[in-house]
Design an enzyme around this catalytic site. Structure first.
Site, PDB file in Angstrom:
ATOM      1  N   LYS A  49      -5.753  -9.911   0.573  1.00  0.00           N
ATOM      2  CA  LYS A  49      -4.413 -10.174   0.793  1.00  0.00           C
ATOM      3  C   LYS A  49      -4.044 -10.804   1.877  1.00  0.00           C
ATOM      4  O   LYS A  49      -3.103 -11.501   2.007  1.00  0.00           O
ATOM      5  CB  LYS A  49      -3.674  -8.811   0.291  1.00  0.00           C
ATOM      6  CG  LYS A  49      -3.810  -8.289  -1.166  1.00  0.00           C
ATOM      7  CD  LYS A  49      -3.008  -7.124  -1.461  1.00  0.00           C
ATOM      8  CE  LYS A  49      -3.119  -6.644  -2.785  1.00  0.00           C
ATOM      9  NZ  LYS A  49      -2.392  -5.302  -3.003  1.00  0.00           N
ATOM     10  N   ASN A  92       0.053 -10.974  -2.326  1.00  0.00           N
ATOM     11  CA  ASN A  92      -0.522 -10.355  -3.360  1.00  0.00           C
ATOM     12  C   ASN A  92      -0.475 -11.318  -4.771  1.00  0.00           C
ATOM     13  O   ASN A  92      -1.117 -11.114  -5.762  1.00  0.00           O
ATOM     14  CB  ASN A  92      -0.144  -8.902  -3.604  1.00  0.00           C
ATOM     15  CG  ASN A  92       1.189  -8.815  -4.448  1.00  0.00           C
ATOM     16  OD1 ASN A  92       2.132  -9.891  -4.255  1.00  0.00           O
ATOM     17  ND2 ASN A  92       1.391  -7.908  -5.347  1.00  0.00           N
ATOM     18  N   LYS A 142      -1.128   3.763  15.286  1.00  0.00           N
ATOM     19  CA  LYS A 142      -0.488   2.609  14.258  1.00  0.00           C
ATOM     20  C   LYS A 142       0.601   2.749  13.612  1.00  0.00           C
ATOM     21  O   LYS A 142       1.372   1.910  13.512  1.00  0.00           O
ATOM     22  CB  LYS A 142      -1.830   2.450  13.395  1.00  0.00           C
ATOM     23  CG  LYS A 142      -2.945   1.675  13.659  1.00  0.00           C
ATOM     24  CD  LYS A 142      -4.176   2.039  12.723  1.00  0.00           C
ATOM     25  CE  LYS A 142      -3.985   1.378  11.305  1.00  0.00           C
ATOM     26  NZ  LYS A 142      -5.459   1.578  10.553  1.00  0.00           N
ATOM     27  N   MET A 195       0.271   5.833  -4.363  1.00  0.00           N
ATOM     28  CA  MET A 195       0.104   4.400  -4.618  1.00  0.00           C
ATOM     29  C   MET A 195      -1.181   3.973  -5.253  1.00  0.00           C
ATOM     30  O   MET A 195      -1.236   3.117  -6.004  1.00  0.00           O
ATOM     31  CB  MET A 195       0.151   3.357  -3.346  1.00  0.00           C
ATOM     32  CG  MET A 195       1.592   3.501  -2.748  1.00  0.00           C
ATOM     33  SD  MET A 195       1.352   1.956  -1.675  1.00  0.00           S
ATOM     34  CE  MET A 195       2.812   2.391  -0.585  1.00  0.00           C
TER      35      MET A 195
END
Ligand code: ATR
Length: 272
Positions: A69, A90, A160, A218
């Site tokens: 991706k 995507n 992050k 997800m």
């Protein structure tokens, strides 16, 4: 002269378990269209070549899955807003002039699944998102567009999460933190965007004192995930895995490719 059937494909590595061909063929049938939709296993070092070969064959559109991706984002000629924010693509539309237009429908697929299929509004809600990788980056802008009250991004590697939150902080109340910092906080909606479920692991989440309205993983799995098991123990009102997100992201790109918006309900009934 008979007209050639439009060619589409999903590219990834591995690819054998991809549901994209089934999903798009079901949409095509429902919309009385005929398409070819192939699975293409792409060698890690030959992604640009695989795309070029597909263009040469006259292909009209591509779905891109792991691990390509981000590379697809760097390879296309244009990107839409969501792909820009996600820094990942995507799906690709191949124009008549053979231009590659990269889009990202993952986040909008997630939002549509939560709001339209599960009937849970994200607006004005306290949302916890776990993970700070590509999956979460792709979901942030569409979620922020619903104007939640607050988004907390929790990640094992705290920096992050902080950096990702900072990047989106102009768009709403977004903060990054570690799992320790979640102790004593309560959330309406918890979304797992980490890769933990793939390894059958649970992120180190503290228990919730008040049951969340929705816990959403997800990842999709026929056998449930450790996070959804945790969610059950918290007496969460609604649980869902990412199958609806996958189907909804597909419907978005099917519309962009074919000009018709399919009804996702029949597929959801089969797969959810
Ligand atoms: P993706 O593109 O699928 O998001 P990624 O960019 O590699 O994949 O990101 C994976 C995410 O899952 C990261 O946020 C990772 O946390 P770290 O940044 O701290 O590595 C998170 N992750 C992976 N395994 C995990 C686990 N067992 N528990 C909690 N978080 C995990």
């Amino acid at each position: 002269m008979t007209q050639a059937i439009d060619l589409y494909a999903v590219m990834g590595n591995p690819i054998e378990h991809s549901l994209s061909p089934l999903i798009h063929q079901a949409f095509a049938k429902q919309c009385q269209q005929v398409i070819n939709f192939e699975k293409r296993l792409v060698d890690n070092d030959h992604f640009p070549q695989a795309i070029q070969a597909f263009i040469n064959e006259g292909g009209k559109g591509l779905s891109i899955t792991l691990p390509f991706k981000q590379r697809a984002y760097n390879l296309v000629d244009e990107v839409n807003e969501f792909a820009q924010k996600a820094r990942a693509v995507n799906n690709i539309i191949i124009s008549q002039e053979k231009k590659l237009i990269g889009v990202n429908t993952d986040g909008i697929g997630l939002v549509n699944d939560i709001q339209n299929n599960l009937n849970v509004s994200l607006n004005n809600k306290n949302i916890l998102i776990m993970g700070a990788g590509g999956a979460v980056r792709g979901a942030l802008q569409p979620i922020l567009n619903t104007q939640p009250k607050e988004i907390i991004i929790a990640n094992r590697t705290v920096e992050k999460a902080e950096l990702l939150a900072l990047e989106f902080s102009k768009e709403g109340d977004v903060t990054g933190c570690g799992y320790q910092d979640l102790i004593g906080k309560r959330f309406d909606i918890i979304i797992n965007g980490t890769a933990a479920s793939i390894a059958n692991e649970l992120p180190p989440l503290p228990n919730q004192t008040i049951p969340p309205t929705l816990c959403y993983d997800m990842m999709y799995s026929k056998h449930g995930t450790p996070f959804l098991e945790w969610a059950k123990r918290q007496n969460t009102k609604q649980l869902a895995d990412g199958i609806g997100m996958l189907i909804e992201q597909g419907a978005e790109i099917f519309f962009l490719w074919r000009g018709v918006k399919p009804d996702t309900a029949p597929l959801l009934k089969v797969y959810r």
